[in-house]
Design an enzyme around this catalytic site. Structure first.
Site, PDB file in Angstrom:
ATOM      1  N   HIS A 247      16.920  36.410   2.300  1.00  0.00           N
ATOM      2  CA  HIS A 247      18.039  36.686   1.392  1.00  0.00           C
ATOM      3  C   HIS A 247      19.357  36.814   2.170  1.00  0.00           C
ATOM      4  CE1 HIS A 247      19.766  38.609  -2.325  1.00  0.00           C
ATOM      5  NE2 HIS A 247      20.613  39.071  -1.421  1.00  0.00           N
ATOM      6  N   GLU A 248      19.355  37.688   3.138  1.00  0.00           N
ATOM      7  CA  GLU A 248      20.597  37.916   3.892  1.00  0.00           C
ATOM      8  C   GLU A 248      20.992  36.672   4.674  1.00  0.00           C
ATOM      9  OE1 GLU A 248      22.354  40.249   3.043  1.00  0.00           O
ATOM     10  OE2 GLU A 248      20.821  41.402   1.998  1.00  0.00           O
TER      11      GLU A 248
ATOM     12  N   HIS B  81      22.976  34.417   2.450  1.00  0.00           N
ATOM     13  CA  HIS B  81      24.397  34.804   2.440  1.00  0.00           C
ATOM     14  C   HIS B  81      25.071  34.314   3.726  1.00  0.00           C
ATOM     15  CE1 HIS B  81      24.453  37.234  -1.136  1.00  0.00           C
ATOM     16  NE2 HIS B  81      23.612  38.137  -0.690  1.00  0.00           N
TER      17      HIS B  81
ATOM     18  N   HIS C 298      25.976  30.714   3.629  1.00  0.00           N
ATOM     19  CA  HIS C 298      27.178  30.543   2.796  1.00  0.00           C
ATOM     20  C   HIS C 298      28.421  30.756   3.669  1.00  0.00           C
ATOM     21  CE1 HIS C 298      28.613  31.412  -1.631  1.00  0.00           C
ATOM     22  NE2 HIS C 298      29.094  30.282  -1.180  1.00  0.00           N
TER      23      HIS C 298
HETATM   24 ZN   LIG Z   1      22.576  39.638  -1.846  1.00  0.00          ZN
END
Ligand SMILES: [Zn+2]
Length: 678
Positions: free
Chosen positions: A466-467, A470, A473
């Site tokens: 998940h991290e 990010h 991105h």
């Molecule tokens: Zn998040």
């Protein structure tokens, strides 16, 4: 003796080894002055306002200040101590004041407005239009277009709202702290795990009491509701929890809620919006309250049959097990846990040997290499703020430098809890140069010991992915302006890359790359993966209904005129009707402790939890259709979403990636909600 302050010299990689605590304050003060001067240069300019001399100039104001801020606040989150915390208290108001001064600067607004009103002249590209609209709206949403009298009222409302929100939160906290359930008989502890009992004993001891104490704090409350066999006590604790701020005493939040809702409505009206939700959603992918309601109701219709079935199953199970004839809310967690144990025997300890931290990290690198051709090179010549931080230089297929990546995985005193992505430097382009970003992931994963490597639980594995989503991105950002870069997107769009990446954790083709037993090298058996999936979607219908009920309640408070609402409980009960499975209880009220929307920043935003899930499921379905490592699909994701940050409206970026607007079906399928109703 005077020495050089490293923060006052322009730097690229943060010079951690040279930074001392005492450097921060003078650096902030100097950078603030520099930034004020830059603003003044814009407003005092003799030239007529243009896009370049006003908007672009404003965008690049305070860059030095931003760099110092990111170093400081990242350290304060990941590696803090008392001095830094004290400094944060001193510095935060100065930064808030500076940003207020910009917002209220009428000369600056006039110049921005002139450019905005004559924007055709400047032949702007889509990213420039976005910047112009964003900056213009920043002023108008704070009242820049209002008459002096209305501006004054707006400030009054903002002050009133700030104090009401604060009081709301203080009341919830006081209610939480006030209550304790003191148990003296060990028979009352039946069903509770050792660790939970021990924690309750220690808590009692710290309060100079015999026996055991349970409170309304989650770490105490949740395990009790999940494991305590004594139904009466569960009822007692539940009712205390669910009636916070609803006792008609000085800590009662009902009138504060009505005041907050009405003040927000008045503020929105003053600024020309139909409601607070219209105001908030203007800057969200969901766009309008009508769209949010449509979304919530569509999901409700699709999830409700599955939820009803799950509820019946749970009720039958409780009846079989303990002869419970009418399932109550205080039974929910208890029987759900028992049913889950009966249906799937899955223990985190079975999984952990397959998820050694180094293997998982390698896995996420391999996945991104296969998708985007990225290469992560561990390097030792980049300065770091703690010896445990690992640093990488990231390159693309052609060997071009993409980003600097810091990874900081283990807990220590001075690091706050949880896991997050942040940046020490955003990507942007200036004077023909593409400045590449410095991105960081900070987590709190179990560390290795002398005899055992760091083995992650499955939740930690998905957290890492998940991290890292990010982080991608941020790393792949390719925008012109720093304020559009990477994760600087509308709030209900920011979780797409992160949640999307989690999907690879459930795929055989991906797991084979990294889920290897740390001793034997054996690949994780697929039956374990199937169990993980089944547990993840257990009672998903009911969980969905619960989330929807909060989203609908939020919209009910903020999507229309609240002036005629008098009875908080009755109003709330009305909005809950469509999502209700358990009997309502007159003593309880959700709104009076709904801090997300009345104290925190989630007002008109609660829907976004489900919204983000719809997006990531729909996006991953595209990968499933084309192959989860399909380079073309990945390329579309990179060029239309990951590299684009906030340069255009999310819906437009998404449609360019997916070829159409998102649909909710993929989420329903992944959550098993279609199967259950078929
Ligand atoms: Zn998040």
């Amino acid at each position: 003796m005077s020495e050089v302050n490293p923060l006052l010299i322009a730097f690229d990689e943060a010079p951690f080894s040279q930074i001392k605590d005492e450097h921060f304050k003078p650096a902030f003060l100097a950078a603030l002055e520099e930034a004020r001067k830059e603003i003044e240069d814009i407003t005092k300019s003799e030239e007529p306002p243009t896009y370049a001399n006003t908007l672009e100039a404003l965008e690049f104001c305070g860059q030095h200040l931003d760099r110092i801020s990111s170093v400081f606040f990242n350290l304060n989150a990941a590696n803090t101590h008392e001095t830094l915390q004290g400094l944060a208290q001193e510095i935060s108001p100065l930064l808030a004041e500076f940003s207020n001064d910009i917002t209220l600067n009428t000369d600056l607004f006039q110049r921005v407005k002139e450019v905005y009103d004559s924007q055709e002249e400047f032949h702007l590209n889509p990213e420039q239009i976005t910047l112009l609209e964003k900056k213009f709206r920043h002023f108008t949403r704070n009242g820049a277009n209002l008459s002096e009298e209305h501006k004054k009222r707006l400030r009054e409302i903002d002050t009133a709202l700030a104090t009401r929100k604060l009081s709301f939160g203080e009341n919830v906290l006081a209610e939480t702290n006030k209550y304790q359930m003191h148990l003296k008989e060990s028979s009352d502890l039946e069903g509770l795990p050792e660790g939970v009992i021990e924690a309750a004993r220690q808590l009692a001891e710290s309060r100079n009491k015999e026996g055991w104490v349970f409170t309304l704090d989650y770490p105490s409350y949740l395990p009790f509701m999940k494991y305590a066999r004594n139904r009466k006590l569960r009822e007692q604790l539940y009712l205390a929890f669910a009636s916070k701020g609803f006792h008609g005493d000085e800590l009662d939040n009902t009138s504060l809620i009505l005041e907050i809702a009405n003040l927000r409505y008045e503020r929105a009206q003053l600024l020309g919006y139909d409601s607070h939700a219209h105001f908030v959603l203007e800057e969200r992918m969901a766009d309008s309250p009508e769209k949010v309601m449509e979304f919530l109701n569509e999901l409700l219709e699709k999830a409700k049959p599955a939820a009803k079935k799950e509820f019946e199953q749970l009720q039958d199970f409780a009846k079989e097990t303990d002869g419970i004839t009418k399932l109550q809310k205080w039974d929910a967690a208890y029987y759900s846990e028992k049913l889950k144990q009966k249906l799937f025997e899955l223990d985190d300890e079975q999984l952990k040997p397959y998820f050694k931290l180094e293997n998982v990290l390698n896995g996420v690198f391999r996945v991104t290499e296969k998708l985007f051709g990225l290469r992560f090179e561990a390097v030792s010549d980049v300065e770091k703020y703690h010896e445990e931080v690992i640093t990488y230089r990231v390159y693309d297929q052609e060997g071009k430098f993409i980003a600097l990546f810091y990874a900081d995985f283990h807990p220590r005193p001075g690091k706050r809890g949880g896991a997050w992505m942040t940046s020490f430097k955003s990507q942007f382009q200036k004077d023909g140069k593409n400045h590449r970003p410095h991105i960081s992931n900070v987590c709190n994963f179990t560390r290795s010991t002398k005899t055992r490597p760091s083995l992650l639980s499955f939740t930690e594995v998905t957290t890492l992915f998940h991290e890292f989503g990010h982080a991608l991105h941020g790393m792949l950002a390719d925008t012109e302006y720093p304020s559009h870069s990477g994760t600087s997107v509308y709030w209900d769009f920011v979780e797409l890359p992160s949640q999307l990446l989690e999907n690879w954790c459930y795929e055989k083709e991906a797991l084979e790359l990294f889920a290897l037993h740390h001793e034997t090298g054996e690949i994780i058996p697929m039956e374990l993966i199937e169990k993980i999936k089944a547990t993840a979607t257990f009672q998903e219908g009911m969980a969905t209904l619960r989330q929807l009920s909060f989203g609908l309640l939020d919209m009910a408070w903020h999507g229309s005129d609240p002036t005629n609402i008098k009875d908080v409980k009755a109003y709330e009960a009305g909005t809950f009707e469509a999502t209700q499975l358990y009997p309502d209880h007159p003593e309880t009220c959700m709104s009076t402790a709904f801090s997300h929307i009345f104290q925190g920043g989630y007002s008109s935003g609660y829907y976004s939890y489900k919204w983000a899930e719809v997006l990531d499921a729909d996006a991953f379905a595209y990968f499933k259709e084309e192959g989860i490592f399909n380079r073309e699909t990945a390329k579309k994701l990179r060029s239309h979403v990951l590299s684009k940050g906030g340069t255009e409206k999310p819906i437009e970026l998404y449609v360019r990636f997916r070829g159409r607007e998102p649909k909710i079906e993929a989420l329903l399928e992944r959550a098993g909600l279609l199967k259950k109703t078929a």
